[in-house]
Design a protein around this motif. Structure first.
Motif, PDB file in Angstrom:
ATOM      1  N   SER A   1       0.420 -20.641 -31.307  1.00 31.79           N
ATOM      2  CA  SER A   1       0.637 -20.021 -29.998  1.00 31.79           C
ATOM      3  C   SER A   1       1.056 -21.029 -28.927  1.00 31.79           C
ATOM      4  O   SER A   1       1.677 -20.661 -27.926  1.00 31.79           O
ATOM      5  CB  SER A   1      -0.625 -19.279 -29.547  1.00 31.79           C
ATOM      6  OG  SER A   1      -1.731 -20.169 -29.469  1.00 31.79           O
ATOM      7  N   ALA A   2       0.713 -22.303 -29.135  1.00 26.37           N
ATOM      8  CA  ALA A   2       1.087 -23.330 -28.158  1.00 26.37           C
ATOM      9  C   ALA A   2       2.559 -23.745 -28.292  1.00 26.37           C
ATOM     10  O   ALA A   2       3.116 -24.370 -27.382  1.00 26.37           O
ATOM     11  CB  ALA A   2       0.191 -24.556 -28.309  1.00 26.37           C
ATOM     12  N   ASP A   3       3.182 -23.381 -29.408  1.00 27.24           N
ATOM     13  CA  ASP A   3       4.570 -23.791 -29.660  1.00 27.24           C
ATOM     14  C   ASP A   3       5.528 -22.769 -29.044  1.00 27.24           C
ATOM     15  O   ASP A   3       6.312 -22.118 -29.744  1.00 27.24           O
ATOM     16  CB  ASP A   3       4.803 -23.923 -31.163  1.00 27.24           C
ATOM     17  CG  ASP A   3       6.189 -24.471 -31.491  1.00 27.24           C
ATOM     18  OD1 ASP A   3       6.872 -24.958 -30.562  1.00 27.24           O
ATOM     19  OD2 ASP A   3       6.589 -24.399 -32.674  1.00 27.24           O
ATOM     20  N   THR A   4       5.488 -22.663 -27.738  1.00 27.64           N
ATOM     21  CA  THR A   4       6.326 -21.681 -27.054  1.00 27.64           C
ATOM     22  C   THR A   4       7.800 -21.979 -27.238  1.00 27.64           C
ATOM     23  O   THR A   4       8.613 -21.061 -27.438  1.00 27.64           O
ATOM     24  CB  THR A   4       5.989 -21.653 -25.549  1.00 27.64           C
ATOM     25  OG1 THR A   4       4.588 -21.466 -25.384  1.00 27.64           O
ATOM     26  CG2 THR A   4       6.720 -20.519 -24.859  1.00 27.64           C
ATOM     27  N   GLU A   5       8.172 -23.250 -27.188  1.00 27.73           N
ATOM     28  CA  GLU A   5       9.580 -23.602 -27.325  1.00 27.73           C
ATOM     29  C   GLU A   5      10.109 -23.214 -28.704  1.00 27.73           C
ATOM     30  O   GLU A   5      11.235 -22.713 -28.828  1.00 27.73           O
ATOM     31  CB  GLU A   5       9.777 -25.098 -27.083  1.00 27.73           C
ATOM     32  CG  GLU A   5       9.451 -25.537 -25.659  1.00 27.73           C
ATOM     33  CD  GLU A   5      10.250 -24.751 -24.619  1.00 27.73           C
ATOM     34  OE1 GLU A   5      11.442 -24.468 -24.877  1.00 27.73           O
ATOM     35  OE2 GLU A   5       9.690 -24.437 -23.557  1.00 27.73           O
TER      36      GLU A   5
END
Length: 283
Positions: free
Chosen positions: A106-110
């Motif tokens: 979820s932290a890997d938005t890019e």
């Protein structure tokens, strides 16, 4: 309000199992059963329930995303990684790119946005990818981009009712009341005889404290088809102080569907709000 008997966890699981016999792709019922097992420390059983969900919906992006998160929460990180690796190894299609985006950390938005950009390059009218990108853009503060995606998804398929809710939620969260209410109006204009659409519009109105307008839409939905879930939503959109009417709506939902798991959950929550913690705790 006196003490009310509500199902024990095993009874709620049994009720959910009955629903799944009729509707084997009812995602929320698998989630209810999995969390019920987990709440009792039965992690293996919880994980097995997630396995069953994936067997029933192997290519559903919502199910895959939920499964990843549940495997991590229940202590099965290897299964979560396997899902992500499977998505990365498959052929590149708009759907596989959406799935890969949803299975990323979820932290890997890019990374998620890159997958969705490519999916939409391949298929500009892919509503699911556009809706997910709208949510991600909103989370990054790109309000204009998020609303643009929501509007484009609606234009591609005006019958997709949840897209109007997405647009309204993004608009409301960013102080754009007029656009949120316009989304409700457009939803009703494009789906005038659909009960769910009237419920969704009612929820939008309720979010702005417009309880009379919300109730009018819920009542219209009930006139179309008096389904149990609509009574629960009527309970939700009422003035929070109107405890008796809210409870009566839930009771009516349960009268119509005695095994309605969501109804018992709503009842327990409402009783707890009203101070009847002993009754609520019997769930």
């Amino acid at each position: 309000v006196g003490s009310v008997s509500v199902p024990k966890p095993h009874e709620a699981r049994a009720a959910a199992a009955e629903v799944l016999k009729r509707e084997p792709t009812y995602l929320e019922m698998y989630l209810a059963r999995a969390f019920s097992f987990s709440s009792l420390g039965q992690q293996e059983d919880a994980g097995a329930e997630v396995d069953r969900m994936l067997a029933a919906m192997p290519d559903d992006p919502r199910a895959l995303t939920a499964a990843r998160d549940l495997y991590v929460n229940f202590g099965f990180p290897d299964k979560a990684r396997a899902l992500a690796e499977r998505a990365a190894a498959g052929p590149t299609t708009p759907m596989s790119l959406l799935t890969r985006a949803r299975l990323r950390d979820s932290a890997d938005t890019e990374g998620q946005l890159a997958d969705l950009d490519e999916a939409l390059r391949m298929s500009p009218d892919f509503g699911q990818a556009r809706a997910w990108r709208a949510q991600l853009r909103a989370s990054k503060g790109d309000v204009e981009g998020a609303l643009s995606d929501a509007r484009a998804a609606i234009e591609a398929d005006p019958r997709q009712r949840d897209l109007y809710l997405l647009q309204a939620n993004i608009a409301r969260s960013n102080g754009r009341k007029d656009e949120a209410l316009a989304a409700a109006s457009a939803l009703l204009a494009n789906n005038p005889d659909d009960g769910y659409s009237h419920v969704a519009a009612g929820k939008i109105y309720a979010a702005f404290g417009m309880h009379d307008e919300a109730l009018a839409q819920i009542d219209r939905a009930l006139a179309i088809s008096p389904e149990p879930y609509i009574y629960l939503n009527r309970s939700d959109v009422r003035d929070p102080k109107d405890f008796d009417s809210r409870l009566a709506d839930i009771e009516e939902a349960l009268r119509r569907a005695p095994n309605y798991v969501a109804g018992y959950t709503a009842k327990g929550r409402l009783l707890s709000e009203g101070g009847d913690h002993s009754a609520a705790g019997e769930a």
